[in-house]
Scaffold this motif. Structure first.
Motif: not given
Length: 184
Positions: A56, A76, A80, A93, A95-96, A98, A107, A123
């Protein structure tokens, strides 16, 4: 007596209609959520593609990116990245999701100037799908146009947002394919 009841019923009916009148004129709505999905087949195992896409903190494979700085690794909710584009634009961004076992990450954009990328509430999910000794990379995004109200200017319309994201995904996936397949 029945005249009074009938008159009250008519008054109540008129009041009921009046109560709904503002709601019916307020049905106009703003932008609708747009979606883009692009895929590409890469002649390499998913593990090799994921070694690039799964980091990421590194977007050096994406053509418009000049530099990526980040923190939080691939965790997650904590990871960032701050992206500096070759044209000087900047994007933040988060990361939401993984999942290294399924070669998938998600993300969202936390901060971007709509002059840089004409979207809001963006998103995205990237997934690498094994296909024998090949891979298929899927890049999906959902977002609203850059102008949140009715009657957007052309550069912040749904069409502008769709064109920008579609172009980014296509050029990005083509560059990823070339990088992986050339071994550079």
């Amino acid at each position: 007596m029945s005249f009074v009841v009938a008159r009250r019923a008519m008054i109540l009916a008129a009041l009921s209609l009046a109560a709904f009148a503002p709601a019916s004129t307020g049905l106009a709505h703003g932008p609708s959520r747009q979606k883009v999905t692009e895929t590409i087949e890469i002649a390499a195992p998913a593990e090799k593609v994921w070694a690039i896409v799964g980091n990421f903190q590194d977007l050096s494979w994406l053509p418009p990116v000049a530099k990526t700085e980040g923190a939080g690794g691939n965790e997650p909710g904590k990871a960032t990245r701050h992206i500096t584009l070759k044209n000087g634009g900047e994007i933040d961004e988060l990361l939401t999701k993984y999942d290294a076992a399924d070669f998938s990450l998600a993300y969202r954009i936390e901060k971007v100037d709509v002059k840089v990328l004409p979207v809001n509430n963006y998103s995205s999910t990237m997934t690498v799908k094994p296909q024998g000794d090949k891979s298929v990379v899927e890049w999906k995004g959902a977002f609203y146009r850059g102008y949140p109200n009715n009657d957007p200017p052309p550069e912040l319309s749904d069409e502008a947002a769709l064109a920008a994201i579609t172009g980014l995904y296509k050029s990005g996936l083509a560059a990823l394919k070339e990088k992986v397949e050339s071994g550079k």
